[in-house]
Write an enzyme that holds these catalytic residues in place. Sequence first.
Site, PDB file in Angstrom:
ATOM      1  N   HIS A 153       0.771  -1.025  -0.299  1.00  0.00           N
ATOM      2  CA  HIS A 153       0.365   0.012   0.207  1.00  0.00           C
ATOM      3  C   HIS A 153       0.610   1.525   0.221  1.00  0.00           C
ATOM      4  CE1 HIS A 153      -3.495   2.336   1.541  1.00  0.00           C
ATOM      5  NE2 HIS A 153      -2.212   3.462   1.553  1.00  0.00           N
ATOM      6  N   GLU A 154       2.641   1.528   0.544  1.00  0.00           N
ATOM      7  CA  GLU A 154       3.015   2.414   1.227  1.00  0.00           C
ATOM      8  C   GLU A 154       3.358   2.786  -0.600  1.00  0.00           C
ATOM      9  OE1 GLU A 154       1.822   4.540   2.739  1.00  0.00           O
ATOM     10  OE2 GLU A 154       0.469   3.080   4.050  1.00  0.00           O
ATOM     11  N   HIS A 157       2.059   4.522  -3.405  1.00  0.00           N
ATOM     12  CA  HIS A 157       1.487   5.788  -2.624  1.00  0.00           C
ATOM     13  C   HIS A 157       2.640   6.303  -3.490  1.00  0.00           C
ATOM     14  CE1 HIS A 157      -1.788   6.571  -0.589  1.00  0.00           C
ATOM     15  NE2 HIS A 157      -1.167   6.467   0.754  1.00  0.00           N
TER      16      HIS A 157
END
Length: 184
Positions: A153-154, A157
């Site tokens: 998820h990170e 980003h």
Amino acid sequence: MITMENIIRDGHPTLREVAKEVTLPPSEEEIQTLKSMLEFLINSQNPEIAEKYGLRSGIGLAAPQINIAKRMIAIYLKDENEKIHSYALFNPKIISHSVEGAYLSAGEGCLSVDEAIPGFVPRHARITVKGIAIDGTEVKVRLKGLLAIVFQHEIDHLNGVMFYDHIDSKNPLKPIENALPLDR
């Protein structure tokens, strides 16, 4: 100290940029920023501090979420055995991943997204990540379960990708084939 006011929201152009590599060794300012990102996560999980400063609880944060388009992530979470996993990395990269998938049965959330977006987000069940720690050492970690999902998820980003980009828009709650549903 990073607060919720520092976290940019969905629709901000920085969230869609591909973040730039951090030139090594990192500057003192970059080191302090990464330390502050980790501190935010720790504080956000402390009920007294979170209430005092109005923090939403988070387990991961990427620099683009605080409007800094650089490849820096912080992760802080307790696993099902109450073991703390704490990471603050420059230039993290997924260097290998499993064929087997995984997804959170409750869906994913994000500090930059204020509303709940229902749907399953397909992820790899296991990944290996390389990055540079705050002290300048190279880190290589093998991850599975929730920790692997948070890292993906990170790192998304850092590539201008939001979690909901992965959700099947026609059938968001359709179980993902060859993927393990995780409760947490």
